[in-house]
Design an enzyme around this catalytic site. Structure first.
Site, mmCIF file in Angstrom:
data_model
loop_
_atom_site.group_PDB
_atom_site.id
_atom_site.type_symbol
_atom_site.label_atom_id
_atom_site.label_comp_id
_atom_site.label_asym_id
_atom_site.label_seq_id
_atom_site.Cartn_x
_atom_site.Cartn_y
_atom_site.Cartn_z
ATOM 1 N N TYR A 388 -3.263 -14.069 -10.585
ATOM 2 C CA TYR A 388 -2.448 -13.273 -9.895
ATOM 3 C C TYR A 388 -1.495 -14.341 -9.705
ATOM 4 C CZ TYR A 388 1.637 -10.457 -7.604
ATOM 5 O OH TYR A 388 2.461 -10.142 -6.985
ATOM 6 N N LYS A 392 2.461 -15.529 -10.884
ATOM 7 C CA LYS A 392 3.654 -16.147 -10.504
ATOM 8 C C LYS A 392 4.424 -16.780 -10.908
ATOM 9 C CE LYS A 392 4.570 -13.366 -6.699
ATOM 10 N NZ LYS A 392 5.949 -12.214 -6.106
ATOM 11 N N ASP A 460 -5.533 -3.978 -11.601
ATOM 12 C CA ASP A 460 -4.316 -4.474 -11.524
ATOM 13 C C ASP A 460 -4.167 -5.643 -13.118
ATOM 14 O OD1 ASP A 460 -4.021 -3.674 -9.461
ATOM 15 O OD2 ASP A 460 -3.971 -5.216 -8.258
ATOM 16 N N HIS A 464 -1.364 -9.081 -13.343
ATOM 17 C CA HIS A 464 -2.038 -9.598 -13.719
ATOM 18 C C HIS A 464 -1.692 -10.196 -14.550
ATOM 19 C CE1 HIS A 464 -4.860 -9.730 -10.194
ATOM 20 N NE2 HIS A 464 -4.275 -8.450 -10.385
ATOM 21 N N ASN A 535 -3.705 5.289 -8.051
ATOM 22 C CA ASN A 535 -2.405 5.041 -7.511
ATOM 23 C C ASN A 535 -1.774 3.763 -8.506
ATOM 24 O OD1 ASN A 535 -3.134 1.807 -6.214
ATOM 25 N ND2 ASN A 535 -4.646 3.044 -5.861
ATOM 26 N N GLU A 537 1.437 0.988 -7.147
ATOM 27 C CA GLU A 537 1.873 0.232 -6.357
ATOM 28 C C GLU A 537 2.856 0.017 -7.323
ATOM 29 O OE1 GLU A 537 1.035 -1.894 -2.447
ATOM 30 O OE2 GLU A 537 0.751 -3.569 -4.016
ATOM 31 N N GLU A 541 5.868 -4.836 -11.765
ATOM 32 C CA GLU A 541 5.346 -5.075 -12.793
ATOM 33 C C GLU A 541 4.084 -5.170 -14.584
ATOM 34 O OE1 GLU A 541 3.691 -8.707 -9.536
ATOM 35 O OE2 GLU A 541 2.643 -6.778 -8.941
#
Length: 936
Positions: A388, A392, A460, A464, A535, A537, A541
């Site tokens: 991750y 970024k 995720d 990522h 879920n 968030e 992304e």
């Protein structure tokens, strides 16, 4: 409730940043994404110039239960070799996260909810929201109205037996009996197949029978109406809370949740048209993205092959297909029912650009200084080690490459490209401190070092890997050889296949692992092991991956991947608009005191994140990263303003920690306000970790110069965008191809773009002859303003006007006590091929049989005589509280006179109720209350 969820599924961005790391690689293949390669016995598998491993690095873990025990997919023999789509609304059927629950956690199909247990499938229809967590969360939690199964069924577990794009079939077996139940998004039916026992429905309380037709039984439980359907010749027997039926040698039965008791006859028609599969097909052409959602069916009795589908709000807002009057309640607002096995949606393509266009508002010397701060940093990757935080850092550098190129800083551009290539190549080479590893049981590729459950919970991946795909797309724009399959392209394609595989026949990865095509957005949790369902968030992304697909596909000439990215981005954009930002203010319950949520759950939404209650991050988590793929957020500018205002209220003042992200977000609606905040700080702040002063400075000052994105206009190239300020539009497009091309925009503007270049041009704003969807008020588009005014102003507050009752008389075609809006002194020439268009939001509340109707009239010279009048067919409202959209797509009813040049003319819009005996309302002061005239 979120408060009791102990397992983190999404990112924790306040965790201390990992120590520096190197990176690694991937490979395996799919149709259209490179040569197929099944994991071999060797520890390292080549993939172009890169490689990946087929076993995890020492000391690491793959998917586990909550106690840390290894776990493999819970599938039947028939499904065992199929890649299982983790990160879905039903993934707990296949992923046993909790050792004491071999069945499932609650699954939110909408309108129905489900939970597997030993005796069968719990079914519920939650219609009343609860506000929990100190008012920070709303939820329509699963509560069983009934359980469908077989007499005596006591299965030790439930497995996934079959699935398609948005349906799944769980399977129960106890040695004597087998039971399957096909369920899905938007499906009011549960289709059951069984052996070894009678059909059995156990209700949560004693049911009320409202219809008994032998094999068809209508019952009411907890205020919800259900129909039970057994084979012809069977008979349902009711004894307390137990309802049973012998199947007469047949192996099927079904049940449906009814929107009302009088719908039983309609639903009975489709009771034995069993759904066997679901599939979406998409295409992106001419600036429009279309998607067709189709169910396949099997007639168990008779010949009927149709069915009923409940459309989510993000779908019915964009379809012209006929819908029934039937509706359902859901956490995503009203669902509307279509009587057909398919429907089609159409939306403007939300363009993606590598960078905002060059503008005079950017001081090149100042920008070059900011660029050098990043390029010459001692550690441009800020110590990032895991997938991750490495991603970024890659994303931060990727945003600066085209910016440096734009101002002629080619040495800085090439240095940034070199940094990105070097780090990606480390990750894309097996055996180092960082690498990618393929798990043959879960058929997934995981990067190590992992983070935030990307390894142990399969969380995720789309978050990522979005940064890797986006960074690779920017590299490919400047170095196609690097992106070739023989070089590093194969590894990027494996990341794409892991997260957004377009193939349903790939044996190595599932179809669109994280993206739920019917829900319209992605899910973050790999196991879906929560009472609130799955879920997501950071919707932004997820968008970052779609934007990366657009740019990667464009840069490598893979139009299929480019168009997949356009479909995913455009679809998820509307879902974000409605379900995260509640832009229409028709989704969140009235009792929920927030204008946005940080997280969407299967059961609802929450004003929170996984790691902090800081309002800046609750709002910012659905903004980052800010890229040329973020422009879609500008479609609902009023919602951005509400979002920023709420953040500042909750925060006790303007943003501090994530101020740069929120400035950039605000600039999509109000560039001048964002620039004032930037100027007030004058560069004296600490950037968010995925941001840089160079990018923020360029973004805010560019938009302040060219204006906010104009989402009413789209180009026929997915890598194009339009901006508007003070009546002037700026058009930009990047052509990744090897030959020049002309980009045509929906307002008629054309732009010639040389090969492998960006082109920019300006022109007068306000012309948009596309009749499909009026956009924000510009030169030929007027908002309805309370007080009877049509205006191009966009600063008036939102409101609503009352439309008078028809007083029980048929007023179809003849205005009766109309609510009138006018604008005078209008000048313009008729636009070739254009037509009058409008978009109104109307609401009849719970009143039945109202029909708002519109007439638009043109007084060409302002002399008081209307030379042209266009009356449109009325709109049949539903008796459910909530705005509905009425547009010119209803079709013309009558037209008189001719259009001509407007010289100080008057334009009038009248709206009245054509039928019924009650008042209704029409929204004013928003971009959803507009009239567009066919003039330039």
């Amino acid at each position: 409730m979120i408060e009791v969820l102990l397992v983190r599924t999404s990112l924790s961005r306040l965790a201390s940043r990992p120590a520096a790391a190197t990176l690694l690689a991937i490979a395996v293949a799919a149709v259209g994404l490179g040569p197929a390669a099944s994991p071999a016995a060797a520890a390292t598998i080549p993939a172009g110039a890169g490689s990946y491993s087929d076993s995890r690095p020492a000391g690491t873990s793959g998917p586990t239960t909550n106690t840390g025990a290894p776990v493999t997919p819970k599938l039947t023999t028939a499904a065992r070799d199929k890649p299982v789509p983790t990160n879905d609304w039903w993934s707990s059927l296949a992923y046993q996260r909790y050792g004491d629950n071999p069945y499932s956690t609650p699954m939110y199909g909408h309108p129905l909810t489900y939970q597997a247990k030993a005796s069968g499938l719990e079914v519920g229809y939650p219609t009343t929201p609860a506000i929990v967590g100190d008012g920070r969360q709303y939820e329509y939690a699963h509560k069983a109205d009934l359980t469908v199964g077989l007499s005596g069924l006591n299965s030790p577990d439930t497995k996934a037996d079959a699935w398609s794009d948005w349906t799944v079939t769980p399977y129960w077996a106890d040695g004597s009996r087998t039971f399957r139940a096909t369920i899905g998004h938007g499906m009011p039916f549960v289709y059951a197949k069984s052996s070894g026992g009678d059909a059995r429905i156990t209700t949560a309380s004693t049911p009320t029978v409202f219809s008994d037709q032998g094999n068809v039984l209508g019952i009411t439980v907890a205020g919800h109406h259900y129909a039970l359907f057994a084979p012809t010749g069977s008979d349902w027997n009711v004894s307390g809370t137990a309802i049973t039926a012998g199947l007469g040698g047949k192996d099927y039965f079904s049940l449906a949740v009814l929107p009302s008791t009088d719908a039983l006859a309609t639903y009975r028609k489709y009771a034995f048209s069993f759904v066997t599969g679901s599939q979406v097909a998409w295409q992106s052409t001419g600036g429009t993205v279309k998607a067709t959602y189709s169910l396949t069916t099997e007639a168990k009795e008779g010949t009927e092959r149709g069915t009923l589908q409940a459309l989510y709000r993000h779908q019915w807002l964009h379809t012209t297909d006929a819908l029934t009057p039937y509706t359902y309640v859901s956490p995503r607002g009203t669902m509307k029912v279509r009587e057909s096995a398919s429907f089609t949606t159409s939306q403007k393509n939300n363009g993606v650009v590598p960078a905002l266009p060059a503008s005079s508002g950017v001081d090149k010397a100042r920008l070059a200084g900011y660029l050098n701060e990043v390029a010459n940093a001692s550690d441009p990757f800020s110590g990032a080690a895991d997938t991750y935080w490495t991603g970024k850092a890659l994303g931060r550098l990727a945003q600066l490459v085209p910016v440096a190129d734009q101002i002629g800083e080619t040495a800085t551009r090439d240095k940034l490209l070199g940094l990105m290539k070097g780090r990606l190549q480390e990750w894309f080479t097996a055996g180092g401190a960082s690498e990618f590893s393929y798990d043959k049981d879960w058929k997934t590729l995981t990067g190590y070092p992992a983070s935030y459950g990307s390894d142990t919970e399969l969380n995720d991946h789309h978050f990522h890997y979005s940064y890797y795909v986006y960074a690779a797309a920017i590299i490919a724009q400047y170095d196609q050889a690097w992106a070739a399959d023989s070089a590093w392209g194969t590894m990027i394609k494996h990341l794409i296949r892991d997260t957004a595989n377009p193939s349903r026949t790939d044996s190595a990865y599932p179809f669109l692992r994280g993206f739920d095509v019917y829900a319209g957005h992605s899910w973050a949790s790999g196991h879906q092991g929560f009472a609130a369902g799955n879920n997501q968030e950071s919707s932004s992304e997820s968008i970052n991956l779609s934007a990366g697909l657009v740019l990667w596909g464009a840069a490598t000439g893979d139009t299929n991947l480019r168009d997949l990215g356009s479909f995913l981005l455009t679809t998820e954009s509307e879902a974000i608009t409605q379900y995260w930002f509640d832009a229409s203010q028709q989704v969140f319950p009235a009792s929920f005191g927030h204008d946005t949520v940080g997280m969407v759950w299967g059961s609802g939404g929450a004003y929170s994140t996984w790691w902090t209650a800081n309002p800046e991050e609750i709002h910012g988590i659905n903004v980052l990263p800010v890229t040329g793929g973020s422009l879609h957020l500008a479609r609902e500018k009023a919602a951005i303003k509400r979002n920023i205002a709420e953040m500042e209220r909750e925060n006790g003042g303007p943003a501090q920690e994530w101020r740069d992200l929120l400035w950039q977000f605000e600039s999509l609606s109000d560039p001048a306000a964002a620039k004032a905040k930037w100027d007030g700080v004058n560069g004296n702040y600490t950037p968010e970790q995925g941001e840089s002063k160079a990018h923020t400075y360029h973004w805010i000052n560019t938009l302040n110069t060219v204006g906010a994105p104009d989402m009413t206009v789209s180009g026929d190239l997915p890598t194009s965008a339009v901006f508007s300020k003070d009546g002037t539009r700026t058009y930009t497009a990047h052509n990744h191809g090897s030959t020049a091309r002309t980009v045509t925009f929906s307002d008629g503007k054309t732009l010639s773009v040389p090969a492998r270049s960006t082109a920019t041009s300006t022109g007068p704003g306000g012309s948009n002859p596309d009749p499909e969807e009026p956009g924000p008020s510009t030169g030929n588009t007027f908002r309805l303003k309370s007080g009877g005014i049509l205006t191009t102003a966009t600063t008036d507050p939102a409101g609503a006007d009352t439309i008078a009752s028809a007083d029980g008389v048929n007023r179809d075609g003849t205005p009766y006590r109309p609510t009138v809006y006018e604008v005078k002194k209008v000048n313009g020439k008729v636009a070739s091929g254009a037509a009058t268009a409008f978009r109104l939001r109307v609401d009849a509340g719970t009143k039945v049989g109202l029909a708002p109707q519109v007439r638009v009239s043109y007084d060409l010279t302002g002399d008081g005589t209307f030379d042209r009048a266009e009356t449109f067919r009325y709109f049949a409202t539903d008796p459910v509280n909530g705005w509905e959209e009425y547009t010119q797509a209803s079709g013309p009813q009558a037209t008189t006179g001719s259009l001509g040049e407007l010289k100080n003319g008057t334009v009038r819009l009248e709206v009245w109720n054509a039928l019924g005996n009650g008042t209704s309302q029409v929204q004013t002061g928003t971009d959803a209350a507009v009239l567009k005239i066919p003039y330039v």
